[in-house]
Design a protein around this motif. Structure first.
Motif, PDB file in Angstrom:
ATOM      1  N   ARG A 369      42.333  19.810   8.204  1.00 55.89           N
ATOM      2  CA  ARG A 369      42.960  21.125   8.086  1.00 55.89           C
ATOM      3  C   ARG A 369      43.742  21.297   6.789  1.00 55.89           C
ATOM      4  NH1 ARG A 369      40.526  24.831  11.351  1.00 55.89           N
ATOM      5  NH2 ARG A 369      40.496  24.134  13.534  1.00 55.89           N
ATOM      6  N   ILE A 370      43.844  20.232   6.003  1.00 56.39           N
ATOM      7  CA  ILE A 370      44.592  20.301   4.745  1.00 56.39           C
ATOM      8  C   ILE A 370      43.690  20.058   3.538  1.00 56.39           C
ATOM      9  CG2 ILE A 370      46.506  19.271   3.434  1.00 56.39           C
ATOM     10  CD1 ILE A 370      47.747  18.561   6.192  1.00 56.39           C
ATOM     11  N   LEU A 371      42.702  19.162   3.696  1.00 54.14           N
ATOM     12  CA  LEU A 371      41.832  18.819   2.566  1.00 54.14           C
ATOM     13  C   LEU A 371      40.406  19.326   2.718  1.00 54.14           C
ATOM     14  CD1 LEU A 371      42.927  15.109   1.929  1.00 54.14           C
ATOM     15  CD2 LEU A 371      43.786  17.194   0.831  1.00 54.14           C
ATOM     16  N   GLY A 372      40.047  19.898   3.868  1.00 51.32           N
ATOM     17  CA  GLY A 372      38.685  20.343   4.110  1.00 51.32           C
ATOM     18  C   GLY A 372      38.499  21.841   3.939  1.00 51.32           C
ATOM     19  N   LEU A 373      37.497  22.388   4.609  1.00 46.60           N
ATOM     20  CA  LEU A 373      37.140  23.806   4.458  1.00 46.60           C
ATOM     21  C   LEU A 373      38.057  24.725   5.263  1.00 46.60           C
ATOM     22  CD1 LEU A 373      35.268  26.216   3.736  1.00 46.60           C
ATOM     23  CD2 LEU A 373      33.839  25.534   5.686  1.00 46.60           C
ATOM     24  N   ALA A 374      38.143  24.505   6.567  1.00 43.45           N
ATOM     25  CA  ALA A 374      38.841  25.439   7.460  1.00 43.45           C
ATOM     26  C   ALA A 374      40.269  24.966   7.692  1.00 43.45           C
ATOM     27  CB  ALA A 374      38.098  25.546   8.792  1.00 43.45           C
ATOM     28  N   ILE A 377      46.525  28.445   9.908  1.00 41.26           N
ATOM     29  CA  ILE A 377      47.487  29.423   9.392  1.00 41.26           C
ATOM     30  C   ILE A 377      48.917  28.927   9.550  1.00 41.26           C
ATOM     31  CG2 ILE A 377      45.962  31.408   9.681  1.00 41.26           C
ATOM     32  CD1 ILE A 377      47.482  32.090  12.263  1.00 41.26           C
ATOM     33  N   ASP A 378      49.167  27.934  10.414  1.00 40.39           N
ATOM     34  CA  ASP A 378      50.505  27.344  10.489  1.00 40.39           C
ATOM     35  C   ASP A 378      50.979  26.980   9.082  1.00 40.39           C
ATOM     36  OD1 ASP A 378      50.694  26.157  13.675  1.00 40.39           O
ATOM     37  OD2 ASP A 378      48.731  26.541  12.836  1.00 40.39           O
ATOM     38  N   LEU A 379      50.089  26.386   8.301  1.00 40.10           N
ATOM     39  CA  LEU A 379      50.403  25.971   6.937  1.00 40.10           C
ATOM     40  C   LEU A 379      50.008  27.029   5.907  1.00 40.10           C
ATOM     41  CD1 LEU A 379      49.184  22.317   7.419  1.00 40.10           C
ATOM     42  CD2 LEU A 379      51.550  22.980   6.964  1.00 40.10           C
ATOM     43  N   GLU A 380      48.862  27.660   6.105  1.00 39.04           N
ATOM     44  CA  GLU A 380      48.349  28.630   5.122  1.00 39.04           C
ATOM     45  C   GLU A 380      49.289  29.811   4.938  1.00 39.04           C
ATOM     46  OE1 GLU A 380      44.550  28.774   3.580  1.00 39.04           O
ATOM     47  OE2 GLU A 380      45.811  26.998   3.385  1.00 39.04           O
ATOM     48  N   TRP A 381      50.013  30.176   5.977  1.00 42.19           N
ATOM     49  CA  TRP A 381      50.885  31.340   5.901  1.00 42.19           C
ATOM     50  C   TRP A 381      52.260  31.033   5.316  1.00 42.19           C
ATOM     51  CZ3 TRP A 381      50.075  34.828  10.854  1.00 42.19           C
ATOM     52  CH2 TRP A 381      48.786  35.378  10.798  1.00 42.19           C
ATOM     53  N   ILE A 382      52.488  29.814   4.877  1.00 43.84           N
ATOM     54  CA  ILE A 382      53.735  29.497   4.180  1.00 43.84           C
ATOM     55  C   ILE A 382      53.611  30.029   2.752  1.00 43.84           C
ATOM     56  CG2 ILE A 382      55.250  27.659   3.352  1.00 43.84           C
ATOM     57  CD1 ILE A 382      54.270  25.959   5.726  1.00 43.84           C
ATOM     58  N   LYS A 383      54.424  31.006   2.410  1.00 40.13           N
ATOM     59  CA  LYS A 383      54.255  31.716   1.139  1.00 40.13           C
ATOM     60  C   LYS A 383      54.679  30.885  -0.067  1.00 40.13           C
ATOM     61  CE  LYS A 383      54.877  36.203   3.396  1.00 40.13           C
ATOM     62  NZ  LYS A 383      55.723  37.424   3.510  1.00 40.13           N
ATOM     63  N   ASP A 384      55.697  30.082   0.072  1.00 40.96           N
ATOM     64  CA  ASP A 384      56.180  29.238  -1.018  1.00 40.96           C
ATOM     65  C   ASP A 384      55.220  28.060  -1.183  1.00 40.96           C
ATOM     66  OD1 ASP A 384      57.530  27.097  -2.411  1.00 40.96           O
ATOM     67  OD2 ASP A 384      59.438  28.092  -2.033  1.00 40.96           O
ATOM     68  N   GLU A 386      55.153  25.403  -3.123  1.00 47.24           N
ATOM     69  CA  GLU A 386      55.723  24.067  -3.174  1.00 47.24           C
ATOM     70  C   GLU A 386      56.187  23.615  -1.790  1.00 47.24           C
ATOM     71  OE1 GLU A 386      58.589  23.305  -6.140  1.00 47.24           O
ATOM     72  OE2 GLU A 386      57.222  23.715  -7.813  1.00 47.24           O
ATOM     73  N   LEU A 387      56.759  24.538  -1.043  1.00 48.19           N
ATOM     74  CA  LEU A 387      57.180  24.207   0.312  1.00 48.19           C
ATOM     75  C   LEU A 387      55.963  23.929   1.191  1.00 48.19           C
ATOM     76  CD1 LEU A 387      59.364  23.824   2.394  1.00 48.19           C
ATOM     77  CD2 LEU A 387      59.476  26.318   2.678  1.00 48.19           C
ATOM     78  N   ARG A 388      54.925  24.743   1.040  1.00 51.91           N
ATOM     79  CA  ARG A 388      53.694  24.490   1.804  1.00 51.91           C
ATOM     80  C   ARG A 388      53.133  23.112   1.463  1.00 51.91           C
ATOM     81  NH1 ARG A 388      50.677  28.761   0.459  1.00 51.91           N
ATOM     82  NH2 ARG A 388      49.262  27.781  -1.026  1.00 51.91           N
ATOM     83  N   ALA A 389      53.073  22.775   0.182  1.00 48.42           N
ATOM     84  CA  ALA A 389      52.554  21.478  -0.224  1.00 48.42           C
ATOM     85  C   ALA A 389      53.391  20.337   0.346  1.00 48.42           C
ATOM     86  CB  ALA A 389      52.492  21.397  -1.749  1.00 48.42           C
ATOM     87  N   THR A 390      54.690  20.533   0.419  1.00 43.21           N
ATOM     88  CA  THR A 390      55.558  19.505   0.990  1.00 43.21           C
ATOM     89  C   THR A 390      55.265  19.310   2.475  1.00 43.21           C
ATOM     90  OG1 THR A 390      57.304  19.915  -0.626  1.00 43.21           O
ATOM     91  CG2 THR A 390      57.952  18.868   1.440  1.00 43.21           C
ATOM     92  N   CYS A 391      55.139  20.411   3.205  1.00 41.76           N
ATOM     93  CA  CYS A 391      54.792  20.318   4.626  1.00 41.76           C
ATOM     94  C   CYS A 391      53.440  19.638   4.805  1.00 41.76           C
ATOM     95  CB  CYS A 391      54.770  21.710   5.262  1.00 41.76           C
ATOM     96  SG  CYS A 391      56.384  22.532   5.332  1.00 41.76           S
ATOM     97  N   GLU A 392      52.491  19.968   3.955  1.00 40.24           N
ATOM     98  CA  GLU A 392      51.156  19.372   4.046  1.00 40.24           C
ATOM     99  C   GLU A 392      51.188  17.895   3.677  1.00 40.24           C
ATOM    100  OE1 GLU A 392      48.424  23.325   3.145  1.00 40.24           O
ATOM    101  OE2 GLU A 392      49.205  22.164   1.462  1.00 40.24           O
ATOM    102  N   ALA A 393      51.982  17.523   2.676  1.00 39.96           N
ATOM    103  CA  ALA A 393      52.105  16.117   2.289  1.00 39.96           C
ATOM    104  C   ALA A 393      52.665  15.286   3.439  1.00 39.96           C
ATOM    105  CB  ALA A 393      52.981  15.989   1.051  1.00 39.96           C
ATOM    106  N   ARG A 394      53.626  15.835   4.154  1.00 37.96           N
ATOM    107  CA  ARG A 394      54.164  15.141   5.318  1.00 37.96           C
ATOM    108  C   ARG A 394      53.078  14.918   6.376  1.00 37.96           C
ATOM    109  NH1 ARG A 394      59.418  19.175   5.598  1.00 37.96           N
ATOM    110  NH2 ARG A 394      60.747  18.071   4.086  1.00 37.96           N
ATOM    111  N   ALA A 395      52.295  15.966   6.632  1.00 38.36           N
ATOM    112  CA  ALA A 395      51.236  15.860   7.634  1.00 38.36           C
ATOM    113  C   ALA A 395      50.175  14.850   7.215  1.00 38.36           C
ATOM    114  CB  ALA A 395      50.606  17.228   7.877  1.00 38.36           C
ATOM    115  N   LEU A 396      49.793  14.859   5.950  1.00 36.33           N
ATOM    116  CA  LEU A 396      48.799  13.904   5.458  1.00 36.33           C
ATOM    117  C   LEU A 396      49.310  12.471   5.572  1.00 36.33           C
ATOM    118  CD1 LEU A 396      47.470  15.746   2.278  1.00 36.33           C
ATOM    119  CD2 LEU A 396      46.175  15.272   4.371  1.00 36.33           C
ATOM    120  N   THR A 397      50.567  12.271   5.222  1.00 39.87           N
ATOM    121  CA  THR A 397      51.144  10.928   5.279  1.00 39.87           C
ATOM    122  C   THR A 397      51.181  10.409   6.712  1.00 39.87           C
ATOM    123  OG1 THR A 397      52.488  11.405   3.325  1.00 39.87           O
ATOM    124  CG2 THR A 397      53.183   9.567   4.709  1.00 39.87           C
ATOM    125  N   LEU A 398      51.620  11.260   7.626  1.00 43.20           N
ATOM    126  CA  LEU A 398      51.646  10.875   9.036  1.00 43.20           C
ATOM    127  C   LEU A 398      50.242  10.598   9.542  1.00 43.20           C
ATOM    128  CD1 LEU A 398      53.014  10.509  11.798  1.00 43.20           C
ATOM    129  CD2 LEU A 398      52.891  13.008  12.080  1.00 43.20           C
TER     130      LEU A 398
END
Length: 429
Positions: A369-374, A377-384, A386-398
């Motif tokens: 859901r972070i590195l693939g096609l689909a 919106i939990d993450l996609e709808w984060i407008k900032d 850098e903040l979205r990337a930070t949230c995604e980095a946390r999810a990828l690390t976990l």
């Protein structure tokens, strides 16, 4: 991908103008809608990746109409897709309704030639993912989804079915290969290689994407999961059981869209729910209105996740004890007291193995859901960004740690603790 668009005699994609005439010829649907076609309102509302979806309302009531297209709607005609997925969705919905009652929408009409299903209009239900982005609590959900998973997975497994009935189910769903292929590629393969359809928050996560493609330990781990997906026909799966495939209110839950249904490993369905709750938990920082405003909701997300797994395990075990009717673990072998005790120990071990599968599959669903096609919106709808990337980095690390160090996640409590810890540890992508 197939070479060409499927052409089926008599099939034609519907639109608001043609659908009224089509539905007017179905007595059961006319009875639900009431009135005459000129009194009906029809709107195309599909926002998913694959299909047409219409909402039809009349003087007496409404219906939802879902029709398969001969291609992936998200991509277009360059990615053909069989219309037969509507057949598998209808078959899965019918079986789920038999096993879970009102936890799936009622079907009013099914048309094989048109690859079209007319079903109950769910109002005022909303897509769960949207509700969770808005920090809505759903007090019934843990009980409902744990019941749905326990009953659909147990009663379609070798623990409940005789071997001939189980093999008949495998045969019935065996043709849903195109939808399985989407899962096999988009979840287990593409995020770990250069693939045309991959996308991510770039350039912020470019280094993460590159590392994931070069991570041999991770690629071995995901390949083991893919092998289990390919080879373990444990039970009938929904196949796409995420918070975008659930419509609900605080009082009522409906599971929708089982077109990816097939006979596969149980942990894939359970892991999908776990993944989506973890993604929502880690995305909440991107939707917060003011510091601390969603602390309570984040706690609700993880506490609900804990209740889901705990209730699922208890319900699955109870079904096994009460309905030991399958050819696996024949109850006649364990009639004496010692045998019954050993069987109960094996049941607990079975659930521990299912949990380990769940952890791995949840990790795979998070990464895709972070590195693939689909994406979610939990993450996609984060407008900032850098903040979205930070949230995604946390999810990828976990997710990476869950996948390569699955043995360290022996309980739902360890997953919850790790989610809280990664949120504290990673302050910036």
């Amino acid at each position: 991908m197939s070479a060409s668009i499927e052409i089926r005699e008599g099939y034609s994609p519907q639109n608001p103008e043609t659908l009224a005439a089509y539905l007017s010829g179905i007595d059961a649907v006319r009875a639900v809608l009431g009135g005459e076609p000129p009194q009906w309102t029809i709107a195309e509302v599909g926002d998913g990746n694959l299909n047409l979806v219409f909402i039809v309302k009349g003087p007496a009531g409404g219906v939802a109409v879902k029709q398969a297209l001969p291609y992936v709607r998200l991509v277009g005609e360059s990615w053909p897709l069989p219309l037969s997925r509507a057949h598998y969705e209808h078959m899965a919905l019918s079986e789920q309704a038999r096993l879970t009652g009102k936890l799936v929408p009622h079907i009013h009409h099914y048309d094989e030639r048109q690859a079209l299903i007319v079903m109950e209009l769910l109002e005022p239900h909303i897509i769960m993912r949207r509700g969770m982005i808005d920090a809505v609590e759903y007090p019934r959900f843990a009980d409902d989804i744990s019941s749905f998973m326990a009953r659909t997975l147990y009663f379609t497994s070798d623990l409940a079915l005789t071997a001939d009935r189980k093999k008949a189910m495998i045969a019935a769903f065996a043709g849903n290969t195109a939808l399985c292929k989407i899962t096999e590629d988009l979840i287990f393969t593409d995020p770990y290689r250069v693939a045309e359809l991959n996308r991510w928050t770039s350039p912020e996560l470019d280094t993460y994407a590159a590392r994931w493609r070069e991570d041999g330990e991770l690629k071995i781990a995901v390949s083991r999961l893919k092998l289990k997906f390919l080879s373990s026909a444990e039970a009938m799966l929904h196949g796409d059981l995420h918070t975008g495939s659930i419509m609900l209110t605080p009082e009522e839950t409906r599971v929708i869209d089982p077109e990816f249904a097939f006979m596969g490993p149980m942990g894939f369905d359970v892991g999908a729910i776990v993944a989506n709750f973890l993604l929502n938990y880690l995305a909440q920082d991107g939707h917060v209105e003011s510091p601390g405003a969603r602390d309570g909701y984040r706690d609700w997300v993880l506490e609900t996740l804990e209740r889901i797994w705990t209730a699922f395990r208890e319900k699955f075990l109870a079904l096994w004890r009460e309905n030991p009717t399958g050819d696996a673990y024949p109850i006649s072998l364990f009639a004496e007291a010692e045998g019954a005790a050993r069987l109960e120990m094996e049941r607990q071990a079975y659930m521990d193995r299912l949990w380990a599968d769940t952890v791995g599959f949840a990790a795979a669903k998070m990464i895709r859901r972070i590195l693939g096609l689909a994406h979610n919106i939990d993450l996609e709808w984060i407008k900032d960004r850098e903040l979205r990337a930070t949230c995604e980095a946390r999810a990828l690390t976990l997710a990476r740690d869950m996948m390569v160090n699955t043995a360290a996640y022996g309980s739902i409590a360890t997953v919850m603790a790790a989610a809280r810890q990664v949120r504290r540890d990673i302050a910036h992508y």
